[in-house]
Structure formats: structure tokens, C-alpha cells
Motif scaffolding. Structure first.
Motif, PDB file in Angstrom:
ATOM      1  N   GLN A 162       0.826  -1.206   0.000  1.00 45.47           N
ATOM      2  CA  GLN A 162       0.000   0.000   0.000  1.00 45.47           C
ATOM      3  C   GLN A 162       0.863   1.260   0.000  1.00 45.47           C
ATOM      4  N   GLU A 163       1.892   1.242   0.870  1.00 44.01           N
ATOM      5  CA  GLU A 163       2.804   2.394   0.967  1.00 44.01           C
ATOM      6  C   GLU A 163       3.512   2.645  -0.374  1.00 44.01           C
ATOM      7  N   VAL A 164       3.934   1.564  -0.991  1.00 41.75           N
ATOM      8  CA  VAL A 164       4.657   1.677  -2.263  1.00 41.75           C
ATOM      9  C   VAL A 164       3.717   2.223  -3.343  1.00 41.75           C
ATOM     10  N   ALA A 165       2.482   1.703  -3.375  1.00 45.33           N
ATOM     11  CA  ALA A 165       1.518   2.158  -4.396  1.00 45.33           C
ATOM     12  C   ALA A 165       1.251   3.656  -4.242  1.00 45.33           C
ATOM     13  N   GLU A 166       1.054   4.086  -2.987  1.00 43.87           N
ATOM     14  CA  GLU A 166       0.788   5.523  -2.763  1.00 43.87           C
ATOM     15  C   GLU A 166       1.972   6.372  -3.204  1.00 43.87           C
ATOM     16  N   ALA A 167       3.178   5.909  -2.880  1.00 42.45           N
ATOM     17  CA  ALA A 167       4.378   6.687  -3.237  1.00 42.45           C
ATOM     18  C   ALA A 167       4.481   6.835  -4.760  1.00 42.45           C
ATOM     19  N   VAL A 168       4.221   5.767  -5.493  1.00 45.66           N
ATOM     20  CA  VAL A 168       4.336   5.809  -6.951  1.00 45.66           C
ATOM     21  C   VAL A 168       3.252   6.702  -7.555  1.00 45.66           C
ATOM     22  N   LEU A 169       2.019   6.544  -7.063  1.00 48.32           N
ATOM     23  CA  LEU A 169       0.901   7.292  -7.669  1.00 48.32           C
ATOM     24  C   LEU A 169       0.959   8.769  -7.289  1.00 48.32           C
ATOM     25  N   GLN A 170       1.187   9.060  -5.995  1.00 47.80           N
ATOM     26  CA  GLN A 170       1.199  10.472  -5.569  1.00 47.80           C
ATOM     27  C   GLN A 170       2.363  11.243  -6.178  1.00 47.80           C
ATOM     28  N   ASN A 171       3.498  10.579  -6.323  1.00 47.52           N
ATOM     29  CA  ASN A 171       4.676  11.287  -6.859  1.00 47.52           C
ATOM     30  C   ASN A 171       4.815  11.150  -8.374  1.00 47.52           C
ATOM     31  N   GLU A 172       3.820  10.531  -8.986  1.00 50.66           N
ATOM     32  CA  GLU A 172       3.778  10.382 -10.449  1.00 50.66           C
ATOM     33  C   GLU A 172       5.074   9.797 -11.004  1.00 50.66           C
ATOM     34  N   ILE A 173       5.455   8.656 -10.439  1.00 53.75           N
ATOM     35  CA  ILE A 173       6.716   8.006 -10.836  1.00 53.75           C
ATOM     36  C   ILE A 173       6.511   7.257 -12.158  1.00 53.75           C
ATOM     37  N   ASP A 174       7.436   7.471 -13.093  1.00 53.85           N
ATOM     38  CA  ASP A 174       7.374   6.808 -14.401  1.00 53.85           C
ATOM     39  C   ASP A 174       8.382   5.673 -14.521  1.00 53.85           C
ATOM     40  N   ILE A 175       9.526   5.863 -13.864  1.00 54.01           N
ATOM     41  CA  ILE A 175      10.613   4.875 -13.989  1.00 54.01           C
ATOM     42  C   ILE A 175      11.080   4.495 -12.581  1.00 54.01           C
TER      43      ILE A 175
END
Ligand SMILES: NC(=O)c1ccc[n+]([C@@H]2O[C@H](COP(=O)([O-])OP(=O)(O)OC[C@H]3O[C@@H](n4cnc5c(N)ncnc54)[C@H](OP(=O)(O)O)[C@@H]3O)[C@@H](O)[C@H]2O)c1
Length: 354
Positions: free
Chosen positions: A64-77
Motif C-alpha cells: 500500500q505504501e509503495v503504491a501511494e508513493a508511486v501514484l502520488q509522486n507520479e513516478i514513471d521509472i
């Protein structure tokens, strides 16, 4: 060049820290606002924050923590250097990158750090020499021997395909040299040998010599950056089942490294003789080198056969070769004293305790 957000996991580690530093370095010029670093401890956050990048304190085992970090910070790579073995960490990022792709319809990318030790007879690899572009995924699947690194490579490749994430596996060989990261500057293998040699006042080697694949940390960090640059330039690189890349710069002999260390340690008065002795037993070696007994021989004798002259054309031009490496043993010894911070997590993972 397209603007994308890049997250490096294991950014307080030896490889991850150097990748972050190289992304930010003069030659590369990635904007700090596009670089994100995942670390585990509060003190690591404080250590990386002066770089001006966004440092995320994340428990990578928490999906869950990882998903939020990727989505909120708009990570592409994502460049994953946190674990070659624990496929859950990569899986969490791949799932999150898949969600981001669904939401934005933009391509997302996962670059995983693997280990080349398994591509040796000693590591149970029956197929001989391999190179970029060989059907390594298919061979690993066919072998299906439960070797943890191979299992993780294939699982990641399959999950990425299922989630529509473009994936790359970087086969990382033996890494040496002083890293440029903010936290951990050293690898495990040579510093452990130096420490054991000083404690025992003798440099030891195994009774079996061979050549092994190697890379200097600065060349390795550059390798990751080249892949990222190609992605940003919109170049279609081989990926997924064809996306195995071997960051091997050269080969070196195990016994040559041991002799080089013996010469330098003797000159510094840290061992009693210039002769390299053979370990009386694997048990003694495992204890002195602080490695699991079942892996100590593999980690110090494996003949990894990678045809490093036949690479995917990334434009990689490693600056370090065998000669330069063997001539740098005094720096290895000096820096083993200077930068002792933390222990690699690799062997905890192998023991299933990480
Ligand atoms: N160094 C080499 O010669 C070499 C060669 C081939 C492949 N590799 C592979 O490349 C990877 C990175 O190597 P390295 O030498 O950079 O290792 P390292 O210095 O131990 O770095 C790994 C980093 O990942 C972090 N990490 C590990 N598990 C984590 C988790 N569950 N959650 C959050 N963070 C986690 C560690 O955090 P802490 O700092 O808190 O421990 C550490 O900072 C390893 O998997 C290794 O097997 C390394």
C-alpha cells in the motif's frame, strides 16, 4: 527529451546511492525535482535530503505504501537496487507502475538489479556463456531450478508483462570501487576480504581459481543512467523477455585479486607474509568473511561466463578495466578503513532473514 519522474530504491545503499549521485552529476543533468530516492531509515533520509531530491522513507514490503508513493509522486521509472532476491519488493513497484499506466495511459518502466553469479557452473547454470540478446528468460524458465535470483528474474518479467509495464533486468556482476552515494560507499566482497585478512594476519584464497565478471561502481551507475536516457529519448529498447542486460566491463582472476590485496596489506604491515594461503575449510572462510556457508565458495570462485564484448548498443564505454582494477588495491584497502558503514543486506536476504 521527455520529462519523467525517476525513483531509485535502495538509495542509501552502495549501488542505489551511486545511481542517484550519477543521475544528478554534471554530465547527466537530470533535474533534482524529477529524482526520488526510497530509503528505509530516518538517518538515511537526513543524509540524502541535502541533494535537493525528494527522499521517501518507505517500507518496501508494504504494498500500500509503495503504491501511494508511486501514484502520488507520479513516478514513471523505477530503478530497483534494494534487492535482487526478494521479488516482493519489485512486485509492489511493478503493480503500482501498472496502476499508474492504467490511470495515465503513459508507459511506465521497471529496471531491476539482478546478480550474474548464477550464470556459472558453480551457480547451477548448464548453458555456458551468455550475452545480451540471448533468450535468458526462456533458459531460466526451462531450468526452473528454484535458484532464488533466477526465480525472481522470471517472476518480475512475467508480472511486468501482465501489468503492461516495460521491464529490464540488469545483470550486475562483482562490483568494486568507492561509491558516490551519500550513505553506503562500499560493496561487500573486497572489504570483507580485507577485514578477514587483517584479523587473521594472512590473505586466504580458495583452492580453485577462475575468472569472474566485474564492473567498477562508477561504470555501473553510468550504465543505469544510459538506460534511463534511452527511455527518455523515446528509444525502443529490448525489454521484457528480451530485456536482460549484462553490465559487465571486464573479467579478473580471483587469485590475482587475492595476491594484489596481499601485496598491499603486507606493505602496510597488516598481514605477516606476502604469500596467499588456501582456506583450510569453507567453514573457516564463511566465518571470517561473514557469509552464509552455502554461498561462500560460490561468491569467491564462480566462473561467470558472460560475453561482454557483445552488448546491446547502449553506448556504454566503461572507464575501468582489469589492469586498472588490479592496480587500485591500495585504494580498496584505504577506503575499507575510511568508509565502513553498514553491512550489505544481500546475505540476510539469502538467509531469508531480511
Ligand atoms: N555490490 C555488489 O557487488 C553486487 C553485485 C551484484 C548484485 N548486487 C545486488 O544489487 C543489490 C544492491 O546491492 P548493494 O551492494 O547496493 O547493496 P546494499 O548496499 O546493501 O544496498 C541495498 C539497499 O537497499 C535497502 N533495502 C534492502 N531491503 C529493503 C527493504 N525491504 N525495504 C527498504 N529498503 C531496503 C537497504 O537498506 P538499509 O541501508 O537499511 O539496509 C540498502 O540501503 C543487492 O540486491 C545485491 O544483491 C550487488
Amino acid at each position: 527529451m521527455e520529462n519523467m519522474n525517476i525513483l531509485v530504491t535502495g538509495a542509501a545503499g552502495y549501488i542505489g546511492g551511486s545511481v542517484v549521485a550519477t543521475l544528478l552529476s554534471g554530465d547527466t543533468h537530470f533535474a533534482a525535482k524529477n529524482i526520488f530516492a526510497a530509503v528505509r531509515a530516518e538517518e538515511q533520509v537526513r543524509s540524502l535530503q541535502p541533494l535537493g531530491i525528494k527522499v521517501l522513507q518507505l517500507d518496501l514490503r508494504n504494498e500500500q505504501e509503495v503504491a501511494e508513493a508511486v501514484l502520488q509522486n507520479e513516478i514513471d521509472i523505477v530503478i530497483n537496487t534494494a534487492s535482487s532476491i526478494d521479488g516482493r519488493l519489485a512486485a509492489h513497484f511493478i503493480s503500482a507502475l501498472g496502476k499508474r499506466r492504467e490511470v495515465t495511459s503513459k508507459d511506465t518502466y521497471h529496471i531491476h538489479s539482478s546478480v550474474t553469479t548464477g550464470y556459472s557452473k558453480e551457480g547451477g547454470w548448464p548453458y555456458g556463456t551468455i550475452k545480451d540478446g540471448d533468450p535468458v528468460y526462456k533458459l531460466e524458465k526451462e531450468l526452473n531450478d528454484g535458484f532464488p535470483i533466477r526465480k525472481t528474474n522470471t517472476a518480475i518479467t512475467e508480472l511486468a508483462k501482465e501489468r503492461g509495464v516495460t521491464s529490464f533486468i540488469v545483470g550486475v556482476p562483482f562490483v568494486y570501487g568507492t561509491g558516490s552515494g551519500e550513505w553506503k560507499k562500499l560493496s561487500q566482497n573486497i572489504p570483507a576480504t580485507i577485514k578477514a585478512s587483517i584479523a587473521l594476519k594472512t590473505v586466504y584464497k580458495f583452492n580453485q581459481d577462475s575468472k569472474f565478471a566485474a564492473v567498477h561502481i562508477s561504470d555501473l551507475a553510468e550504465y543505469y543512467v544510459l538506460i534511463v536516457k534511452k527511455i527518455l529519448q523515446g528509444e525502443k529498447l529490448p525489454s521484457g523477455e528480451e530485456g536482460y542486460y549484462f553490465a559487465v566491463a571486464h573479467e579478473t582472476g580471483w587469485w590475482d585479486v587475492a595476491q594484489g590485496l596481499a601485496d598491499v596489506l603486507r606493505a602496510r604491515g597488516l598481514v605477516t607474509e606476502p604469500t596467499v594461503r588456501v582456506w583450510p575449510s569453507d567453514d573457516m572462510a564463511a566465518e571470517a568473511l561473514d557469509l552464509p556457508r552455502q554461498f561462500v565458495r560460490l561468491m569467491h570462485t564462480a566462473r561467470v561466463t558472460i560475453d561482454y564484448n557483445n552488448r546491446y548498443p547502449l553506448g556504454w564505454a566503461p572507464k575501468w578495466d582489469e589492469q586498472k582494477f588490479l592496480a587500485s588495491m591500495d585504494v580498496e584497502v584505504a577506503d575499507a578503513f575510511r568508509y565502513e558503514k553498514g553491512r550489505t543486506t544481500l546475505f540476510d536476504a539469502l538467509n531469508g532473514t531480511n
